[in-house]
Design a protein around this motif. Sequence first.
Motif, short mmCIF file in Angstrom:
data_model
loop_
_atom_site.label_atom_id
_atom_site.label_comp_id
_atom_site.label_asym_id
_atom_site.label_seq_id
_atom_site.Cartn_x
_atom_site.Cartn_y
_atom_site.Cartn_z
N ASN A 1 1.38 13.72 21.10
CA ASN A 1 1.68 12.49 21.83
C ASN A 1 1.43 11.23 21.01
N ARG A 2 1.09 11.40 19.73
CA ARG A 2 0.86 10.23 18.87
C ARG A 2 2.17 9.50 18.59
N ASP A 3 2.08 8.21 18.29
CA ASP A 3 3.23 7.50 17.74
C ASP A 3 3.46 7.96 16.31
N ARG A 4 4.72 7.90 15.88
CA ARG A 4 5.07 8.29 14.50
C ARG A 4 5.59 7.09 13.72
N LEU A 5 5.16 7.00 12.46
CA LEU A 5 5.75 6.03 11.53
C LEU A 5 6.35 6.78 10.35
N PHE A 6 7.65 6.60 10.15
CA PHE A 6 8.34 7.17 9.00
C PHE A 6 8.57 6.03 8.00
N TYR A 7 7.93 6.17 6.84
CA TYR A 7 7.88 5.10 5.85
C TYR A 7 8.93 5.38 4.79
N SER A 8 10.11 4.79 4.98
CA SER A 8 11.24 5.12 4.12
C SER A 8 11.10 4.54 2.72
N LYS A 9 10.45 3.38 2.61
CA LYS A 9 10.31 2.77 1.27
C LYS A 9 9.10 3.38 0.56
N GLY A 10 9.22 4.67 0.26
CA GLY A 10 8.12 5.44 -0.31
C GLY A 10 7.66 4.98 -1.67
N HIS A 11 8.51 4.22 -2.39
CA HIS A 11 8.10 3.69 -3.69
C HIS A 11 6.97 2.66 -3.55
N ALA A 12 6.86 2.04 -2.38
CA ALA A 12 5.77 1.09 -2.12
C ALA A 12 4.61 1.82 -1.46
N CYS A 13 4.30 3.01 -1.97
CA CYS A 13 3.29 3.88 -1.38
C CYS A 13 1.91 3.25 -1.35
N THR A 14 1.61 2.40 -2.33
CA THR A 14 0.25 1.86 -2.42
C THR A 14 -0.13 1.08 -1.16
N ALA A 15 0.83 0.41 -0.54
CA ALA A 15 0.52 -0.36 0.67
C ALA A 15 0.15 0.56 1.83
N LEU A 16 0.91 1.64 2.01
CA LEU A 16 0.59 2.56 3.10
C LEU A 16 -0.70 3.32 2.80
N TYR A 17 -0.88 3.76 1.56
CA TYR A 17 -2.14 4.42 1.21
C TYR A 17 -3.33 3.50 1.52
N ALA A 18 -3.21 2.23 1.13
CA ALA A 18 -4.31 1.28 1.35
C ALA A 18 -4.59 1.09 2.83
N MET A 19 -3.52 1.00 3.64
CA MET A 19 -3.70 0.81 5.08
C MET A 19 -4.34 2.03 5.72
N LEU A 20 -3.87 3.22 5.37
CA LEU A 20 -4.45 4.44 5.93
C LEU A 20 -5.90 4.61 5.51
N GLU A 21 -6.21 4.22 4.27
CA GLU A 21 -7.59 4.28 3.80
C GLU A 21 -8.47 3.36 4.64
N LEU A 22 -8.00 2.15 4.90
CA LEU A 22 -8.76 1.19 5.70
C LEU A 22 -9.05 1.73 7.10
N LYS A 23 -8.10 2.47 7.64
CA LYS A 23 -8.23 2.98 9.01
C LYS A 23 -8.91 4.35 9.06
N GLY A 24 -9.44 4.82 7.95
CA GLY A 24 -10.26 6.02 7.96
C GLY A 24 -9.53 7.34 7.89
N PHE A 25 -8.26 7.32 7.53
CA PHE A 25 -7.48 8.57 7.47
C PHE A 25 -7.87 9.44 6.28
N PHE A 26 -8.45 8.83 5.25
CA PHE A 26 -8.71 9.56 4.00
C PHE A 26 -10.19 9.84 3.78
N ALA A 27 -10.92 10.09 4.83
CA ALA A 27 -12.35 10.37 4.70
C ALA A 27 -12.57 11.55 3.75
N GLY A 28 -13.47 11.36 2.80
CA GLY A 28 -13.77 12.40 1.82
C GLY A 28 -12.84 12.43 0.64
N LYS A 29 -11.84 11.54 0.63
CA LYS A 29 -10.91 11.47 -0.50
C LYS A 29 -11.14 10.18 -1.27
N ASP A 30 -10.88 10.20 -2.56
CA ASP A 30 -11.11 9.05 -3.44
C ASP A 30 -9.76 8.51 -3.90
#
Length: 270
Positions: free
Chosen positions: A56-85
């Motif tokens: 039941n979660r909302d989905r985001l499909f990030y088509s501009k995958g070349h700008a990955c650093t922005a999405l990685y940074a946002m997900l990191e801020l929101k705690g999606f990457f716990a335990g990852k560096d």
Amino acid sequence: MTNLSTYAKQVRLRVLELCSLKRTSHIGGAFSVADILAVLYGRVLNVSADTVDNPNRDRLFYSKGHACTALYAMLELKGFFAGKDLLNEFTENGSYFTSHINHNLPGVELSTGSLGHALGVACGSALAGKRLKRAHSVFAILSDGELDEGSNWEAIMFAAHNHLDNLVAIIDYNKIQSFGRVSDVMNLEPLGDKFRAFNWEVEEVDGHSTTDLLELLSRFKASRDGKPKCVIAHTVKGKGVGFMENDLAWHYRSPSAADVEKAREELESV
């Protein structure tokens, strides 16, 4: 609760750090989409690190995958990457933090990089949601240059034909693509009228106004009027750093140590 502009600032600073340390490109496009991601993950999307597998979660499909650093940074801020560096693993051999977005990471719905595909997948996800009578919403972020790809227009027809009113497409309209200005390479105008002709509901917005983005994206998410929605977000490539803004070079260029120092000073002063 974190201020949305603060999220966007933190994303840009992390993008700067990633692109400089690993000598990667696409910093301009990552900066242009930062405010959009801040609003989505800060207020709009019903998804969290704890609900990445919830149907039941909302989905985001990030088509501009070349700008990955922005999405990685946002997900990191929101705690999606716990335990990852993220900083040290980004682009390293064998790492899932690849230089185009990778679905093997929590919170990433689809690996992208070959442009023109994510909207079609988002349409399929939205159609499935409607048939299963689920209330979640599906978002897709597209770059403007990838609208040159015909596959997008097939998806745009499909969405309207199937009344995918649970789908919101967001165009990061920074008006610069790989090798030139969009208006010179393949002029998209009148872009809004084209989507309307395909029977979409369309609104244009300042893609750096978190207030305007929040109002529009929240309203479009709540609307179930039989039409898919398109947000044309007018943005600036390299937004936030004066010497990068609207400069074609920052599609592929990596920042030098001197560039980083000047850019960080500017970003932190806001």
